[in-house]
Design a protein around this motif. Structure first.
Motif, PDB file in Angstrom:
ATOM      1  N   CYS A  65       0.863  -1.183   0.000  1.00 35.22           N
ATOM      2  CA  CYS A  65       0.000   0.000   0.000  1.00 35.22           C
ATOM      3  C   CYS A  65       0.903   1.238   0.000  1.00 35.22           C
ATOM      4  CB  CYS A  65      -0.895  -0.010   1.236  1.00 35.22           C
ATOM      5  SG  CYS A  65      -2.029   1.387   1.352  1.00 35.22           S
ATOM      6  N   SER A  67       0.857   5.605   0.098  1.00 36.17           N
ATOM      7  CA  SER A  67       0.065   6.809   0.341  1.00 36.17           C
ATOM      8  C   SER A  67       0.975   7.908   0.879  1.00 36.17           C
ATOM      9  CB  SER A  67      -1.044   6.523   1.359  1.00 36.17           C
ATOM     10  OG  SER A  67      -1.766   7.698   1.675  1.00 36.17           O
ATOM     11  N   VAL A  73      -1.866   4.102   5.619  1.00 38.79           N
ATOM     12  CA  VAL A  73      -1.195   2.882   5.161  1.00 38.79           C
ATOM     13  C   VAL A  73      -1.256   1.813   6.245  1.00 38.79           C
ATOM     14  CG1 VAL A  73       1.030   1.882   4.490  1.00 38.79           C
ATOM     15  CG2 VAL A  73       0.321   4.085   3.544  1.00 38.79           C
TER      16      VAL A  73
END
Length: 102
Positions: A65, A67, A73
């Motif tokens: 992930c 971000s 996250v």
């Protein structure tokens, strides 16, 4: 000329699974594909089977992930782990979440 400094957090999660009711690679692929599709459908993450590819009852998933918000996250990857824990055909043996700020 002004430079913009972008803060980015990359979160990775490694999940070790046991598939106790499985007796073939075809059955394993069915369970893992369904789990990966469910994770992708619910969260904005990348997920892949990354290890134990030829073992019938074991699987290792890698989830990523990215971000600009490290809290987001961490929360997202924790929710992914919680979702995996509820899967009826997979028993989570272990998991590890790592966050890297860039």
């Amino acid at each position: 000329m002004l430079e913009t400094i972008l803060a980015m957090t990359v979160g990775t999660c490694r999940v070790e699974l046991h598939l106790p009711g499985n007796n073939s690679l075809k059955g394993k692929r069915r369970v893992i594909k369904g789990l990966k599709d469910r994770i992708r459908g619910r969260f904005n993450v990348s997920v892949a089977e990354v290890d134990r590819l030829d073992e019938w009852q074991r699987a290792t998933l890698g989830i990523v992930c990215v971000s600009n918000n490290s809290r987001l996250v961490d929360e997202t990857l924790t929710k992914v782990v919680n979702l995996i824990e509820t899967h009826p055909d997979a028993l989570m043996l272990d998991y590890e979440i790592d966050l890297m700020a860039h």
